[in-house]
Design a protein around this motif. Structure first.
Motif, PDB file in Angstrom:
ATOM      1  N   THR A  10     -40.405 -21.644  -7.553  1.00 21.05           N
ATOM      2  CA  THR A  10     -39.664 -22.034  -6.359  1.00 21.05           C
ATOM      3  C   THR A  10     -38.525 -20.763  -5.945  1.00 21.05           C
ATOM      4  OG1 THR A  10     -39.660 -24.286  -6.737  1.00 21.05           O
ATOM      5  CG2 THR A  10     -37.942 -23.610  -5.337  1.00 21.05           C
ATOM      6  N   ARG A  11     -38.178 -20.378  -6.768  1.00 19.86           N
ATOM      7  CA  ARG A  11     -36.874 -19.405  -6.638  1.00 19.86           C
ATOM      8  C   ARG A  11     -37.722 -17.968  -6.257  1.00 19.86           C
ATOM      9  NH1 ARG A  11     -35.270 -17.270 -11.796  1.00 19.86           N
ATOM     10  NH2 ARG A  11     -36.195 -15.299 -11.170  1.00 19.86           N
ATOM     11  N   LEU A  12     -38.791 -17.630  -6.776  1.00 22.38           N
ATOM     12  CA  LEU A  12     -39.646 -16.500  -6.141  1.00 22.38           C
ATOM     13  C   LEU A  12     -40.074 -16.692  -4.891  1.00 22.38           C
ATOM     14  CD1 LEU A  12     -41.764 -15.601  -9.414  1.00 22.38           C
ATOM     15  CD2 LEU A  12     -39.722 -14.231  -8.322  1.00 22.38           C
ATOM     16  N   ARG A  13     -40.436 -17.914  -4.496  1.00 26.53           N
ATOM     17  CA  ARG A  13     -40.833 -18.192  -2.980  1.00 26.53           C
ATOM     18  C   ARG A  13     -39.515 -18.050  -2.120  1.00 26.53           C
ATOM     19  NH1 ARG A  13     -44.426 -21.501  -5.609  1.00 26.53           N
ATOM     20  NH2 ARG A  13     -42.789 -23.323  -5.587  1.00 26.53           N
ATOM     21  N   ARG A  14     -38.306 -18.601  -2.501  1.00 33.61           N
ATOM     22  CA  ARG A  14     -37.430 -18.407  -1.780  1.00 33.61           C
ATOM     23  C   ARG A  14     -36.656 -17.109  -1.708  1.00 33.61           C
ATOM     24  NH1 ARG A  14     -34.536 -22.700  -4.241  1.00 33.61           N
ATOM     25  NH2 ARG A  14     -33.878 -21.202  -5.742  1.00 33.61           N
ATOM     26  N   GLU A  15     -36.734 -16.170  -2.556  1.00 33.99           N
ATOM     27  CA  GLU A  15     -36.432 -14.800  -2.603  1.00 33.99           C
ATOM     28  C   GLU A  15     -37.337 -13.907  -1.744  1.00 33.99           C
ATOM     29  OE1 GLU A  15     -36.205 -13.225  -6.798  1.00 33.99           O
ATOM     30  OE2 GLU A  15     -34.383 -14.743  -7.160  1.00 33.99           O
ATOM     31  N   PHE A  16     -38.431 -14.350  -1.911  1.00 33.87           N
ATOM     32  CA  PHE A  16     -39.674 -13.533  -0.992  1.00 33.87           C
ATOM     33  C   PHE A  16     -39.370 -13.855   0.312  1.00 33.87           C
ATOM     34  CE2 PHE A  16     -43.518 -13.620   1.342  1.00 33.87           C
ATOM     35  CZ  PHE A  16     -43.967 -12.340   1.247  1.00 33.87           C
ATOM     36  N   GLU A  17     -39.052 -15.300   0.792  1.00 34.30           N
ATOM     37  CA  GLU A  17     -38.882 -15.538   2.059  1.00 34.30           C
ATOM     38  C   GLU A  17     -37.420 -14.901   2.763  1.00 34.30           C
ATOM     39  OE1 GLU A  17     -40.754 -16.998   4.308  1.00 34.30           O
ATOM     40  OE2 GLU A  17     -42.166 -17.067   2.893  1.00 34.30           O
ATOM     41  N   THR A  18     -36.363 -14.674   1.775  1.00 36.36           N
ATOM     42  CA  THR A  18     -35.307 -14.016   2.254  1.00 36.36           C
ATOM     43  C   THR A  18     -35.504 -12.680   2.435  1.00 36.36           C
ATOM     44  OG1 THR A  18     -34.014 -15.677   0.877  1.00 36.36           O
ATOM     45  CG2 THR A  18     -32.854 -13.700   1.635  1.00 36.36           C
ATOM     46  N   LYS A  19     -36.260 -12.064   1.517  1.00 38.95           N
ATOM     47  CA  LYS A  19     -36.490 -10.582   1.701  1.00 38.95           C
ATOM     48  C   LYS A  19     -37.414 -10.083   2.813  1.00 38.95           C
ATOM     49  CE  LYS A  19     -35.713  -9.033  -2.960  1.00 38.95           C
ATOM     50  NZ  LYS A  19     -36.305  -8.411  -4.181  1.00 38.95           N
ATOM     51  N   LYS A  20     -38.406 -11.086   2.950  1.00 36.47           N
ATOM     52  CA  LYS A  20     -39.138 -10.947   4.155  1.00 36.47           C
ATOM     53  C   LYS A  20     -38.466 -11.060   5.736  1.00 36.47           C
ATOM     54  CE  LYS A  20     -41.933 -14.088   5.685  1.00 36.47           C
ATOM     55  NZ  LYS A  20     -43.071 -15.177   5.668  1.00 36.47           N
ATOM     56  N   GLN A  21     -37.343 -12.112   5.525  1.00 36.75           N
ATOM     57  CA  GLN A  21     -36.599 -12.438   7.065  1.00 36.75           C
ATOM     58  C   GLN A  21     -35.653 -11.258   7.109  1.00 36.75           C
ATOM     59  OE1 GLN A  21     -33.698 -15.569   6.337  1.00 36.75           O
ATOM     60  NE2 GLN A  21     -34.966 -16.643   7.878  1.00 36.75           N
ATOM     61  N   TYR A  22     -35.257 -10.544   6.273  1.00 42.53           N
ATOM     62  CA  TYR A  22     -34.128  -9.334   6.261  1.00 42.53           C
ATOM     63  C   TYR A  22     -34.630  -8.094   5.993  1.00 42.53           C
ATOM     64  CZ  TYR A  22     -30.923 -13.136   6.462  1.00 42.53           C
ATOM     65  OH  TYR A  22     -30.019 -14.392   6.557  1.00 42.53           O
ATOM     66  N   VAL A  23     -35.921  -7.660   6.008  1.00 38.02           N
ATOM     67  CA  VAL A  23     -36.347  -6.605   5.885  1.00 38.02           C
ATOM     68  C   VAL A  23     -36.431  -5.762   7.069  1.00 38.02           C
ATOM     69  CG1 VAL A  23     -38.884  -7.280   6.699  1.00 38.02           C
ATOM     70  CG2 VAL A  23     -38.681  -5.516   4.914  1.00 38.02           C
ATOM     71  N   ILE A  24     -36.081  -6.351   8.333  1.00 37.40           N
ATOM     72  CA  ILE A  24     -35.941  -5.595   9.485  1.00 37.40           C
ATOM     73  C   ILE A  24     -34.542  -5.125   9.525  1.00 37.40           C
ATOM     74  CG2 ILE A  24     -34.958  -7.812  10.821  1.00 37.40           C
ATOM     75  CD1 ILE A  24     -36.526  -6.954  13.110  1.00 37.40           C
ATOM     76  N   THR A  25     -33.513  -5.461   8.751  1.00 36.47           N
ATOM     77  CA  THR A  25     -32.348  -4.858   8.774  1.00 36.47           C
ATOM     78  C   THR A  25     -32.136  -3.222   8.721  1.00 36.47           C
ATOM     79  OG1 THR A  25     -31.882  -5.422   6.346  1.00 36.47           O
ATOM     80  CG2 THR A  25     -31.244  -7.122   8.068  1.00 36.47           C
ATOM     81  N   ASP A  26     -33.062  -2.784   7.817  1.00 34.46           N
ATOM     82  CA  ASP A  26     -32.896  -1.156   7.626  1.00 34.46           C
ATOM     83  C   ASP A  26     -33.185  -0.546   9.090  1.00 34.46           C
ATOM     84  OD1 ASP A  26     -31.851  -1.169   5.399  1.00 34.46           O
ATOM     85  OD2 ASP A  26     -33.666  -1.361   4.234  1.00 34.46           O
ATOM     86  N   PHE A  27     -34.308  -1.023   9.566  1.00 31.58           N
ATOM     87  CA  PHE A  27     -34.848  -0.533  10.979  1.00 31.58           C
ATOM     88  C   PHE A  27     -33.960  -0.842  11.947  1.00 31.58           C
ATOM     89  CE2 PHE A  27     -37.278  -1.232  14.867  1.00 31.58           C
ATOM     90  CZ  PHE A  27     -37.521  -0.095  15.010  1.00 31.58           C
ATOM     91  N   ALA A  28     -33.323  -1.924  12.028  1.00 30.01           N
ATOM     92  CA  ALA A  28     -32.375  -2.415  12.996  1.00 30.01           C
ATOM     93  C   ALA A  28     -31.121  -1.687  12.835  1.00 30.01           C
ATOM     94  CB  ALA A  28     -31.957  -3.798  12.903  1.00 30.01           C
ATOM     95  N   LYS A  29     -30.583  -1.481  11.800  1.00 28.46           N
ATOM     96  CA  LYS A  29     -29.424  -0.675  11.766  1.00 28.46           C
ATOM     97  C   LYS A  29     -29.462   0.760  12.482  1.00 28.46           C
ATOM     98  CE  LYS A  29     -27.557  -2.310   7.496  1.00 28.46           C
ATOM     99  NZ  LYS A  29     -27.396  -2.122   6.047  1.00 28.46           N
ATOM    100  N   GLU A  30     -30.999   1.377  12.352  1.00 26.26           N
ATOM    101  CA  GLU A  30     -31.244   2.661  12.854  1.00 26.26           C
ATOM    102  C   GLU A  30     -31.426   2.811  14.134  1.00 26.26           C
ATOM    103  OE1 GLU A  30     -33.893   4.984  10.468  1.00 26.26           O
ATOM    104  OE2 GLU A  30     -33.174   4.154   8.687  1.00 26.26           O
TER     105      GLU A  30
END
Length: 184
Positions: free
Chosen positions: A61-81
């Motif tokens: 459960t924890r790994l699925r939740r962490e994966f979903e969070t990381k997947k959701q926020y992977v765009i942030t580095d690109f977005a900042k640039e």
């Protein structure tokens, strides 16, 4: 009586069993102790198994939740640039002298489309102008004396800030009002 009947009767007499014959060959206390030990070990192993299954489930459960969070926020580095591109377009529009030219209109349409795309992906500007300074979403570059605004009010936005969902992508760079000193 026939020989056959005699042999059956002899067997019956020889087959009588005493209560002592029914007792186990070993010490019953020892066997009962072994049984209790084994029952205790079985209970302990069942408990361990239950705990391991629960731990495995919680880890999944924890790994699925962490994966979903990381997947959701992977765009942030690109977005900042990519925000820098929007800043450059906005600066170009601000500095364009001929506001009626096709060049200006093209840049304006490009910037509008840029903002629409940001919004579609959950990236929104941080409201700053005339708001109270909030160190969580604003970065104060300097302060200016002002008798028109309450102290701590943002009086100029140098660079827009943006959020991605609930996280700050880039704080707004602002100038904050301060109380007019008596020396002035």
């Amino acid at each position: 009586m026939s020989n056959k009947d005699n042999s059956i009767a002899d067997k019956k007499q020889n087959a009588s069993v005493s209560s002592d014959d029914l007792k186990p060959a070993g010490n019953t206390d020892e066997l009962e102790e072994q049984i209790e030990t084994l029952k205790s070990e079985v209970t302990k192993l069942k408990d361990q198994n239950t705990r391991l299954l629960a731990e495995h489930h919680n880890l999944g459960t924890r790994l699925r939740r962490e994966f979903e969070t990381k997947k959701q926020y992977v765009i942030t580095d690109f977005a900042k640039e990519i925000l820098d591109v929007g800043d450059i377009l906005a600066t170009g529009l601000d500095n364009c002298e001929d506001k009626k030219s096709e060049h200006y209109r093209g840049m304006e349409m490009t910037l509008d489309k840029f903002y629409v795309i940001l919004k579609q992906h959950g990236i929104t500007p941080i409201k700053s102008m005339h708001e109270n300074f909030n160190h969580d979403v604003h970065e104060a570059l300097t302060s200016q004396e002002s008798d028109e605004h309450n102290p701590g009010t943002i009086i100029h936005v140098v660079q827009e800030g943006y959020k991605f969902k609930d996280r700050v992508l880039r704080p707004a760079k602002v100038i904050v009002s301060k109380k007019v000193s008596q020396d002035s």
